[in-house]
Every structure is written in C-alpha cells, then in structure tokens.
Scaffold this motif. Structure first.
Motif, PDB file in Angstrom:
ATOM      1  N   TYR A 244       0.892  -1.128   0.064  1.00 41.55           N
ATOM      2  CA  TYR A 244      -0.023   0.003  -0.240  1.00 41.55           C
ATOM      3  C   TYR A 244       0.888   1.157   0.103  1.00 41.55           C
ATOM      4  O   TYR A 244       1.821   1.487   0.949  1.00 41.55           O
ATOM      5  CB  TYR A 244      -0.951   0.121   1.292  1.00 41.55           C
TER       6      TYR A 244
ATOM      7  N   LEU B 286      -5.803  -0.367   7.777  1.00 44.46           N
ATOM      8  CA  LEU B 286      -4.902  -1.227   6.870  1.00 44.46           C
ATOM      9  C   LEU B 286      -4.890  -2.499   7.102  1.00 44.46           C
ATOM     10  O   LEU B 286      -5.182  -3.329   6.055  1.00 44.46           O
ATOM     11  CB  LEU B 286      -3.290  -0.647   7.167  1.00 44.46           C
TER      12      LEU B 286
ATOM     13  N   VAL C  72      -3.765  -5.514   3.769  1.00 43.17           N
ATOM     14  CA  VAL C  72      -2.436  -5.243   3.144  1.00 43.17           C
ATOM     15  C   VAL C  72      -1.319  -5.801   3.738  1.00 43.17           C
ATOM     16  O   VAL C  72      -1.402  -5.742   5.215  1.00 43.17           O
ATOM     17  CB  VAL C  72      -2.021  -3.830   2.495  1.00 43.17           C
TER      18      VAL C  72
ATOM     19  N   ILE D  92      -1.418  -0.977  -4.373  1.00 42.34           N
ATOM     20  CA  ILE D  92      -2.328  -0.172  -4.221  1.00 42.34           C
ATOM     21  C   ILE D  92      -1.900   1.347  -3.975  1.00 42.34           C
ATOM     22  O   ILE D  92      -1.118   1.436  -2.810  1.00 42.34           O
ATOM     23  CB  ILE D  92      -3.301  -0.667  -3.154  1.00 42.34           C
TER      24      ILE D  92
ATOM     25  N   MET E 215      -2.647   4.724  -2.616  1.00 41.32           N
ATOM     26  CA  MET E 215      -3.657   5.364  -1.203  1.00 41.32           C
ATOM     27  C   MET E 215      -4.970   5.768  -1.930  1.00 41.32           C
ATOM     28  O   MET E 215      -5.117   6.652  -2.547  1.00 41.32           O
ATOM     29  CB  MET E 215      -2.968   6.148  -0.342  1.00 41.32           C
TER      30      MET E 215
ATOM     31  N   GLU F  88      -8.395   2.138  -3.331  1.00 43.64           N
ATOM     32  CA  GLU F  88      -9.300   1.230  -3.030  1.00 43.64           C
ATOM     33  C   GLU F  88     -10.887   1.488  -2.628  1.00 43.64           C
ATOM     34  O   GLU F  88     -11.637   0.506  -2.565  1.00 43.64           O
ATOM     35  CB  GLU F  88      -8.746   0.440  -1.695  1.00 43.64           C
TER      36      GLU F  88
END
Length: 654
Positions: free
Chosen positions: A178, A208, A213, A476, A478, A481
């Motif tokens: 992430y 998180l 992640v 990913i 930030m 998602e």
C-alpha cells in the motif's frame, strides 16, 4: 561535561569552522576553527558538552564551482566624495582598471566550471550527516541548523525502545503493498490535523489491517524543502520535521510490525535538492558536473563513478550508502524502493548497496525494488541488483484496455505472465493500476472518456482482478481502494475519508462496495497458495469477443481460473472450454457455485467484467453462500445516487 568531536569530511577544502550554541540560546558565539587531518581529509573540533540540546552549523571555504567570486561595483564618480576631485583622465584610467579586474574575475569564474580552484568565499551550511534539522534556524542563522542531543555524555537520536522486533513478517511473494504519502493519507478535513503525521498513520493501522495489506510503502520521508514535494531530499539523514519526531516514526513502524505489516521506504538516490549541504562544500566531488540527461534531471545527480585514490573512497557511494545504512538500522525498515533507478545508470553501485543493506537484517525479509522505467528484467533476476521492479508495462497495458478499449492480447498476456517478458519470479515485478506518478483511473475515465458512476467502477474492478491475479506483487495507491477522486497535484491532495463514512442518503454506496471488493480479493489472494507461485497458463482466448481465460494453481492442489471479458459487450452463456478440472467451482465475484462437466462451462459475463472461479472439488455439496464479500452489478440507469465527487473530478485541484 564530556568531550564530543564534530567531524566534517571535506578533503580538498582549505578551512572549516564550527558554529555551536545551546538550543535555548538565541545567538551563536565565536566560530570554532576546525583542525584538518590531511591523512584522511576530515576536519575535526572537540568541545566539552553538558547534557542538553544543541544547534550547530559548519562554515567552509567552498570549492563548489557555482559559488562565483563577487564582482566589485564600478565607482560612482558623481556621488562618491573619494572620486569627486579626479580629472577625466584619472577617472578613465580608474575605470579601465576596474573593467580589467572585473574581466579577470569573470574569467576566473568561467574557469571554476572546469577547474576546482579556490576562492576566499565562506559558506555556512548544515552538517550533511545531521540526523535532525530545524529549518527555522535561529536569530543569527538565516539557514537551517542541525540539532544535536547529548545525554549521559553521548549523542542520542531519541529514547524510543523497540517492542516488536521478534514479530513474524510476511515473505516477499506474499505481499500486497500500500503506497502512501504521510501528509495526505492520514490528515485532512475529517482529522484534527490539517496535515498527516506519523502518529495519525499509527491510528489507521486497524484500517490497513482490515484492508488486508501486508506492507506499506512510504513516499520519501527525509527532510525536504517546502511542504509537499518529497522527491528532492535536502538532508539525507534527517526525517521530515512536519511528520513528527523520530520516536513517532519508530513507534509507527513498531506497531506495523506488531500487526504483521512490513514498512518499505521510498528512497531518492539519483539526485538531491540543489541546496543539499554537499553541493555547497565541493559540488563536483560528490555530483556530476552536468546532468546525464537534461530532460530527466531533477537536481544535482550523484556521481557513483568517481573514485578518489588518495583517500581510497568512492565519495558518492560512501555518503549515500551511509545514509541508507543509517535509515535501515535506526528505523528497522523492511525494504527500500529505489526511485529513478534507470537514471542512476550504475549497476555496480546498486549491487553493492543492496548487498550492504541486506547484511544489516540477515534474519528477516528485506525487499529492494526499483523504479526502472521502462521496466526491463535486467534490473532484477539472477544478474540484476534488485529483488523486483515496478511493472510499468502492466500499468500502461491495463490502462489502455480500461480507458481506450484497446485490447492487445499478446501484450496483455505478457504482462499477466511476466515470464514472457523475461522475469523469473513472483517478487520480480510489482503490478499496479495507479501510483503517485499518475492520475487515478477514475479521474482519467471521467476526464478523457466522460465515463462516471457504476460504469467507471466496473472497469476499475476489472483492472483490480487482473492486477490481483497476475504473477507479481500487487501495489495499491492510497485511496484507490474506495474510489478517491482527487487529481494528481504537486500540492496537497488529502484523502477524502468521507467517501467511506456512513451517509444517510447512501450516496457513497459504490465507494463502500469497492472497498469491500478490495478487502475480499486481497483475502482471496492471501488464502490461496496459487498466487504465490509462477504457475500460470492461458486456457482460452478469443480476439473477436475479447475474452481471455487463464489458470493459476499450486502444487498443493489449489486452482483458480480467471475469465475476463475485456469488451464493451454483454456475453450471454459464453462458452469457456479447456477448464482444468471437472467438478464444483465457486464463482467468487458474485458468490455462486457452478459445476464444470466435460471440462467446459457456460457463463453470462457482462461487459468489462471478470469472473474468478475457485476450485472446490468434485465431491463438493453446495450449501449456504460463501462469506466472501459480494459485489453486485448495478445497472447504469440505477447509478444516479452516486455522489458528485464520484461523477466528476474535482476541478479545483490542478
């Protein structure tokens, strides 16, 4: 009181001095001349210090070519009393002397760009090895000052004590990374802090962890000028002050480790800020005189090719290596991303520095990944210096499909199975559909194609499936998602956490469903060993319908089949041949079971949609639906409850 020795490596400078004061005192005292040891090139000054906090700077006679010798001003014969009584001939003679002097100075300045000659110019700067910097300076210091803490007669960084060093951390091939910017991720309108800090991030560990992640990648956190652009580090040992003290950073990393999350630092080792201390001591001793490529230059570029035989040192390699070693040892990092690795143009240095950092933590996983654009396997594999590289070709290929409906099957297959591009293993590539260098796909779909609402979210989910089921480590960016909508900017762009908050009108329903989708597919990946292998084969492709089907499997028996409809057309009861096993399969995306017979199956597949079939066995008896998150398709004509933020980009952010 205890003696403390200040050291400065400046092997070819004539003189250096130390400026020192207690942090509570407003003004510096008399400069302390430093003594030079010609045998090792270091200036030193030893001072007795009591416990406390001190501010300090160095002064030096610079050898940097850009510090030009000043030109004297021509006399003002009309207003200056000294020259009023001169005759015209005398004035002419004096003018000629001044003109000649100025010409000589200008010629010396021109030569300084080719020969490292001396002037008598003294430059004041912060210790290149300072571990804490106060850029506010002090009453008589326009520049920043280094901060030194003495306790029990010794220098300390802080007093944090690590608690969770023994916690098990995931292996490289198990990672979902992430990427985040400290200032934008954890601060914002919904937080009490206008700008994110390490402590704010620590408070979001539960988020998180729930997302699933296994690692965070921190955009550069070294002290940099300004408030946001972090890719021009000025002080290579100091942490960005606005994010909080070093103890807060350590606590955040410690808590991440407690929760099984690794911390990777984004490091900038191609260049530095133009006002970095070493540029002011002797620029060409550490940096290239000219940029290697002016079109790809962001500041003074480290010269890793230069070796000084007199002192048996590679100056740039030593300094950057020391800074990396310090960051890894002091902050217990679990990996480094090497920014602009292609521009570094020195595999010898990269091999050496990666080997050095892995010596520091030999008993835990440590991931070194390069931004090497365009990506090539030479940066990794057996002979390359890195464990992996950013898989930029994956990004552009998937983007072309989602944004432009441009489907190149051969190109896509090579990105899904990176072995076709020459990569060897799962950890060799990091796959992403967005990162800090690009606008988010939702932004581009809206701006370039006028695609909003459920249609945009559907395309994004297709990209996520391709990303999470390909060979490689997913990354990913930030906010993507849950459908963060802000455009890329060099300024502040805080995460809008209200997109996943509870709203009475449910106007952010699609954002929350997207987040649920990410959580589910990450857990699917985590719990299926097929994704930790390079086992992948393509079992069906159709250029006419733009359908691609591939299988992932593990030797322990796990099987997953991905059926991707890359077209704009709904495909009713689409025939998928060559299924790898008969029996029951669970369709994960929409949560139902399907039986495969004669190694074939017929499925409805909507436009820009992917099915994920997970093998459950021949003797499976369908019962209650799976507990996996479910994402139901929402017809385009039912998406009018989407919030305005999701329908169009925020035009106020440039």
């Amino acid at each position: 009181m205890a003696p403390f020795t200040f050291t400065l490596f400046a092997p070819y400078n004539k003189q250096a001095a130390l400026r020192l004061k207690n942090a509570n005192v407003r003004m510096f005292g008399v400069d302390i001349l430093m003594e030079k040891d010609e045998s090792d090139g270091y200036f030193r000054a030893t001072v007795d210090l009591a416990d406390g906090i001190y501010h300090y700077q160095y002064k030096i006679q610079t050898k940097s070519w850009f510090e030009q010798e000043p030109e004297p001003a021509l006399p003002n014969y009309d207003d200056d009393d000294e020259f009023k009584d001169l005759s015209n001939e005398e004035k002419q003679e004096k003018t000629e002397k001044y003109t000649k002097l100025i010409d000589e100075i200008r010629e010396r300045n021109r030569q300084r760009e080719h020969e490292a000659t001396f002037t008598e110019i003294w430059y004041t700067f912060v210790d290149p090895y300072a571990t804490d910097v106060d850029e506010r300076g002090s009453d008589d210091a326009e520049q920043a000052v280094g901060v030194l803490i003495i306790k029990n007669g010794k220098r300390i960084i802080d007093e944090y004590e690590w608690k969770y060093d023994d916690c098990a951390l995931p292996k490289d091939e198990q990672l979902v990374i992430y990427e985040l910017h400290i200032g934008d991720f954890s601060g914002g309108e919904g937080d009490s802090n206008a700008r994110g800090t390490f402590k704010n991030l620590t408070k979001k560990i539960d988020y998180l962890k729930e997302l699933g992640v296994h690692a965070i990648e921190l955009m550069p956190i070294k002290e940099y000028p300004g408030n946001h652009s972090c890719y021009n580090p000025r002080y290579h040992f100091a942490i960005e002050t606005s994010y909080g003290p070093t103890a807060d950073l350590k606590e955040m990393i410690d808590e991440m480790h407690k929760n099984g999350i690794r911390v990777i630092m984004d490091g900038v080792y191609n260049h530095s800020d133009s006002a970095a201390p070493l540029t002011q001591i002797d620029h060409d001793y550490w940096y290239h005189h000219h940029p290697k490529d002016i079109t790809m230059s962001w500041g003074p570029e480290w010269n890793y090719n230069f070796y000084d035989p007199k002192f048996n040192v590679w100056p740039a390699r030593k300094f950057v290596g020391d800074s990396i070693r310090y960051m890894v040892e002091e902050f217990h990092l679990d990996g480094i991303r090497f920014d602009a690795a292609r521009q570094i143009q020195n595999f010898d240095f990269l091999h050496w520095v990666v080997a050095e950092v892995k010596k520091i933590a030999p008993h835990k996983p440590f991931y070194c990944v390069a931004e090497f654009l365009p990506d090539e396997p030479c940066i990794t594999n057996i002979d390359g210096p890195m464990d992996g590289c950013w898989h930029d070709s994956f990004y552009w290929t998937v983007r072309d499909i989602l944004l432009n409906n441009n489907v190149d099957m051969g190109r896509l297959k090579a990105c899904i199975d990176c072995r076709q591009q020459g990569y060897f293993g799962v950890a060799n590539v990091v796959n992403y559909i967005g990162n800090h260098d690009h606008d988010r796909l939702l932004i581009e779909l809206g701006k370039q194609r006028n695609i909003f609402g459920e249609e945009a979210f559907k395309r994004l989910r297709l990209g996520v499936v391709l990303q999470m089921t390909s060979i490689g480590i997913p990354l990913i960016w930030m906010g993507e998602e849950f459908g963060e909508y802000k455009e890329k900017t060099i300024g502040t762009a805080k995460i809008d956490w209200s997109l996943i908050a509870d709203r009475e009108d449910n106007s952010n329903q699609m954002n929350k469903k997207l987040l649920n989708f990410y959580r589910g597919i990450i857990r699917l990946r985590e719990n299926n060993k097929a994704f930790f292998t390079t086992n992948l084969n393509f079992i069906h492709e159709d250029d006419n319908t733009k359908v691609l089907v591939y299988q992932r499997w593990a030797d322990s028996g796990e099987r997953v089949v991905v059926i991707a409809n890359l077209s704009e057309n709904f495909l009713a009861q689409y025939h998928v041949p060559n299924m790898p096993a008969n029996g029951w399969w669970h369709e994960w995306t929409f949560d139902y079971n399907v039986k495969v017979e004669n190694n074939e199956v017929h499925l409805d597949i909507a436009e820009h949609e992917a099915k994920i079939l997970v093998y459950v066995g021949d003797n499976f008896q369908p019962a209650t639906p799976s507990s996996e998150p479910v994402v139901k398709s929402i017809p385009a004509n039912e998406s009018n409850n989407t919030s305005q933020e999701q329908k169009q980009p925020d035009s106020s952010l440039k």
